[in-house]
Design an enzyme around this catalytic site. Structure first.
Site, PDB file in Angstrom:
ATOM      1  CG  ASP A  78      -0.290   6.911  -1.723  1.00 20.08           C
ATOM      2  OD1 ASP A  78       0.526   6.413  -2.534  1.00 20.08           O
ATOM      3  OD2 ASP A  78      -1.019   7.880  -2.000  1.00 20.08           O
ATOM      4  CB  THR A  84      -4.615   6.205   2.066  1.00 20.11           C
ATOM      5  OG1 THR A  84      -4.853   5.438   0.891  1.00 20.11           O
ATOM      6  CG2 THR A  84      -3.148   6.333   2.348  1.00 20.11           C
ATOM      7  CD  GLU A  99      -2.605  -0.823 -10.306  1.00 20.66           C
ATOM      8  OE1 GLU A  99      -1.983  -0.534  -9.269  1.00 20.66           O
ATOM      9  OE2 GLU A  99      -3.692  -0.292 -10.608  1.00 20.66           O
ATOM     10  CG  HIS A 140      -8.779  -4.518  -4.818  1.00 21.24           C
ATOM     11  ND1 HIS A 140      -7.500  -4.982  -5.046  1.00 21.24           N
ATOM     12  CD2 HIS A 140      -8.719  -3.183  -5.039  1.00 21.24           C
ATOM     13  CE1 HIS A 140      -6.719  -3.978  -5.400  1.00 21.24           C
ATOM     14  NE2 HIS A 140      -7.437  -2.863  -5.412  1.00 21.24           N
TER      15      HIS A 140
HETATM   16  C1  6MZ Z   1      -3.262   1.615  -6.987  1.00 23.71           C
HETATM   17  C2  6MZ Z   1      -5.114   2.678  -6.142  1.00 23.71           C
HETATM   18  C3  6MZ Z   1      -5.878   2.319  -7.284  1.00 23.71           C
HETATM   19  O1  6MZ Z   1      -7.300   5.320   0.050  1.00 23.71           O
HETATM   20  O2  6MZ Z   1      -8.235   7.594  -0.349  1.00 23.71           O
HETATM   21  N1  6MZ Z   1      -5.924   3.376  -5.339  1.00 23.71           N
HETATM   22  N2  6MZ Z   1      -3.829   2.322  -6.004  1.00 23.71           N
HETATM   23  N3  6MZ Z   1      -3.911   1.248  -8.104  1.00 23.71           N
HETATM   24  C4  6MZ Z   1      -5.204   1.585  -8.315  1.00 23.71           C
HETATM   25  N4  6MZ Z   1      -5.775   1.250  -9.497  1.00 23.71           N
HETATM   26  C5  6MZ Z   1      -6.674   2.072 -10.232  1.00 23.71           C
HETATM   27  N5  6MZ Z   1      -7.120   2.773  -7.116  1.00 23.71           N
HETATM   28  C6  6MZ Z   1      -7.137   3.428  -5.912  1.00 23.71           C
HETATM   29  O3  6MZ Z   1      -8.769   5.712  -1.937  1.00 23.71           O
HETATM   30  C7  6MZ Z   1      -8.069   6.259  -3.036  1.00 23.71           C
HETATM   31  C8  6MZ Z   1      -6.653   5.752  -3.047  1.00 23.71           C
HETATM   32  O4  6MZ Z   1      -6.628   4.338  -3.317  1.00 23.71           O
HETATM   33  C9  6MZ Z   1      -5.480   3.983  -4.067  1.00 23.71           C
HETATM   34  C10 6MZ Z   1      -4.696   5.258  -4.311  1.00 23.71           C
HETATM   35  O5  6MZ Z   1      -3.720   5.398  -3.291  1.00 23.71           O
HETATM   36  C11 6MZ Z   1      -5.777   6.328  -4.158  1.00 23.71           C
HETATM   37  O6  6MZ Z   1      -5.260   7.592  -3.807  1.00 23.71           O
HETATM   38  P1  6MZ Z   1      -8.494   6.114  -0.407  1.00 23.71           P
HETATM   39  O7  6MZ Z   1      -9.755   5.730   0.291  1.00 23.71           O
END
Ligand code: 6MZ
Length: 348
Positions: free
Chosen positions: A142, A101, A205, A18
């Site tokens: 997302d 994303t 979450e 993760h």
């Molecule tokens: C939910 C999360 C997250 O996709 O641009 N992301 N979504 N809960 C969390 N807990 C803290 N942490 C990260 O990486 C950033 C994106 O990952 C998801 C969110 O959509 C965030 O914008 P990427 O590589």
């Protein structure tokens, strides 16, 4: 990063399941990206949460917006992805599932297709350079972007699943959990599942998402991200727990992320304890090692110190994670072999 883990935890072979790409960018890589874009005036305190600091989950999502401003070209994506992969490898991670994303930035020519191609290119480049880690990719949805974008993302993931030499293995559902509703995304997720993509879904979450979690568990997903509020002691329900255990759905647990994002009050109250004591497949992960200033070795050490796990138990925990990966059985066998070879050196 705030601390360095003890040798045992750094030498322990590990599986990371993760890790959001843009949340995993280290201080050093961030420094390089910031130098490319001084006009943005972005400083480190805007892209990472340091030791002892906490933010609301909402503030965490503001941090991702800042990072997205910085990382907005194919060159940036290639650099952050290769750096992130090498950092996980240096931390003793032998198998990594990276998720991200796909984004579009009209002014830089970034589009969703070349975004995914670039991440795949980074994985291939690391392989060619002989970096000691196997990497697979999960295309992320997302949830804030709604059902149409979710469906487009699934189609993109399907195309890459067929064309990228087995590197794209699944789909992630993430994003601000307080925005949107999972029911709107069900058709896209169902299609992905039918098409052979594995599903890792962020579930419960935040509190009070029983209905959504019931619905999404009905698919069922192949893994669960966080699952913080699934169990009855924190307002979840026995019926949710039963669905998870009946289908034996592994849970990805990210201790520091949940503490710093304030969905869990302290380490000792982390739901790792609940699932681990049940004997349920529980996988320690980082979530966003850059934003939360951690690494996987530290997360294992924190879990061990908080819940009293000895080295044998920690070893078993890291080895059990192999059962939960999305790559095929042949790779699982190779990883188990690697663990067996390393055992005498690490577990003294
Ligand atoms: C939910 C999360 C997250 O996709 O641009 N992301 N979504 N809960 C969390 N807990 C803290 N942490 C990260 O990486 C950033 C994106 O990952 C998801 C969110 O959509 C965030 O914008 P990427 O590589």
């Amino acid at each position: 990063m705030d601390n360095v883990a003890d040798d045992f935890y750094r030498e322990l072979p590990k599986v990371e399941l993760h890790a959001h790409l843009n949340g995993s960018v280290s201080f050093q890589t961030m420094e390089k990206v910031m130098k490319r874009k001084p006009h943005l005036n972005i400083e480190h305190h805007m892209t990472a949460i340091g030791k002892g600091q906490r933010r609301s989950l909402d503030e965490c999502f503001q941090v991702f917006k800042v990072i997205h401003q910085l990382v907005d070209t194919q060159e940036d994506i290639l650099m952050v992805a290769t750096d992130v992969i090498k950092e996980f490898a240096a931390d003793g991670v032998k198998y990594l599932e990276l998720r991200s994303t796909p984004r579009e930035e009209t002014k830089t020519g970034l589009n969703k297709k070349n975004y995914v191609e670039t991440v795949i290119g980074a994985i291939q480049q690391c392989k060619e350079e002989g970096v000691d880690i196997d990497v697979r990719f999960l295309v992320a949805i997302d949830r804030r972007n709604g059902s149409e974008v979710a469906m487009e993302t699934v189609k993109l993931a399907e195309d890459f699943m067929l064309s990228a030499d087995g590197l794209v293995v699944g789909l992630d559902l993430s994003g601000d959990p307080t925005v949107g509703h999972g029911k709107d995304l069900l058709p896209a997720l169902q299609r992905a599942k039918n098409g052979g993509l594995k599903l890792s879904l962020h579930l419960s979450e935040v509190a009070s998402q029983l209905e959504e979690s019931e619905l999404l568990l009905g698919l069922p997903p192949d893994r669960i991200g966080h699952g913080t509020f699934l169990h009855p002691d924190v307002g979840g329900s026995q019926s949710l727990v039963d669905k998870v255990t009946k289908n034996n759905i592994p849970i990805e647990l990210c201790l520091t992320s949940n503490i710093k994002g304030q969905t869990v009050p302290c380490y000792s109250q982390h739901h790792f304890k609940y699932w681990y004591q049940l004997g349920h497949p529980s996988v320690i992960c980082t979530d966003d090692k850059g934003v939360f200033s951690t690494d996987l070795s530290q997360e294992y050490q924190l879990a061990a110190a908080t819940f009293g796990l000895d080295q044998q138990a920690v070893w078993a925990l890291s080895k059990q994670a192999i059962d939960c990966i999305f790559a095929p059985e042949a790779l699982k066998q190779q990883l188990r072999q690697k663990w067996t070879e390393l055992q005498p050196r690490v577990l003294k």
